[in-house]
Scaffold this motif. Structure first.
Motif, short mmCIF file in Angstrom:
data_model
loop_
_atom_site.label_atom_id
_atom_site.label_comp_id
_atom_site.label_asym_id
_atom_site.label_seq_id
_atom_site.Cartn_x
_atom_site.Cartn_y
_atom_site.Cartn_z
N PHE A 74 0.72 -1.09 -0.02
CA PHE A 74 0.06 0.10 -0.02
C PHE A 74 0.87 1.40 0.10
O PHE A 74 2.13 1.27 0.28
CB PHE A 74 -1.08 0.05 1.13
CG PHE A 74 -0.37 0.09 2.55
CD1 PHE A 74 0.00 1.10 3.21
CD2 PHE A 74 0.30 -1.14 3.05
CE1 PHE A 74 0.45 1.36 4.53
CE2 PHE A 74 0.98 -1.02 4.33
CZ PHE A 74 1.21 0.05 4.96
N VAL A 75 0.14 2.50 -0.27
CA VAL A 75 1.00 3.46 -0.12
C VAL A 75 0.37 4.50 1.08
O VAL A 75 -0.71 4.70 1.07
CB VAL A 75 0.62 4.43 -1.56
CG1 VAL A 75 1.38 5.89 -1.68
CG2 VAL A 75 1.28 3.45 -2.77
N THR A 76 1.41 4.89 1.77
CA THR A 76 0.89 5.90 2.95
C THR A 76 0.44 7.19 2.60
O THR A 76 0.68 7.67 1.14
CB THR A 76 1.97 6.04 3.67
OG1 THR A 76 3.19 6.86 3.14
CG2 THR A 76 2.61 4.39 4.43
N ASN A 79 2.78 9.28 0.85
CA ASN A 79 3.22 8.51 -0.40
C ASN A 79 4.32 7.85 -0.46
O ASN A 79 5.27 7.50 -1.25
CB ASN A 79 3.61 9.66 -1.43
CG ASN A 79 3.23 9.42 -3.10
OD1 ASN A 79 2.33 8.41 -2.99
ND2 ASN A 79 3.57 10.10 -3.86
N CYS A 80 4.26 7.00 0.72
CA CYS A 80 5.56 6.05 0.97
C CYS A 80 4.96 4.75 0.49
O CYS A 80 3.98 4.50 0.87
CB CYS A 80 6.37 5.99 2.23
SG CYS A 80 6.93 7.71 2.67
#
Length: 139
Positions: A74-76, A79-80
């Motif tokens: 997933f993307v935090t 945007n990580c």
């Protein structure tokens, strides 16, 4: 080594495949099954890295218990790119009571064998492990 509570051993292949999923990301998911005659937990199915969450949920039997691990990417909000390894105890309401009891009594011992699980989920029907649930538990 057999589990004292249920007498279930864990096949070496379970630990090996889990390590491959964790370290090398060789698999997207692994479905584990208890073989009652052999009194051990074995690998029933592995999912290729390109397989989706839908492929994973479709590989779980509708009326039989299973254990599974799923590597969720997933993307935090920052945007990580991240990933979480989920342990899912699948115990549908329609599965036999004996099966539910064996899976429940073996779960903690089996989970200890898989070092690196980040999130645990107990599901009795598909809505309890929907993608929205996975997403909310991952972050």
């Amino acid at each position: 080594m057999a589990n004292a509570a249920s007498g279930m051993a864990v096949h070496d292949d379970c630990k090996l495949k889990f390590l491959e999923l964790k370290a090398k990301r060789t698999y997207r998911f692994i479905v584990f099954k208890i073989e009652e005659e052999q009194k051990q937990v074995v690998v029933e199915k592995v999912g290729e890295p390109a397989q989706s969450y839908e492929d994973f949920t479709a590989s779980l039997p509708a009326d039989e218990c299973r254990y599974a691990v799923y590597d969720f990417d997933f993307v935090t909000a920052e945007n990580c790119q991240k990933s979480r390894i989920f342990f899912i105890a699948w115990s549908p309401d329609t599965s036999p009571v004996r099966s539910k009891m064996i899976y429940a009594s073996s779960k903690d011992r089996f989970k200890m064998e898989l070092d690196g699980i980040q999130v645990e989920l107990q599901a009795t029907d598909p809505t309890e492990m929907g993608l929205d649930v996975i997403r909310s538990r991952a972050t």
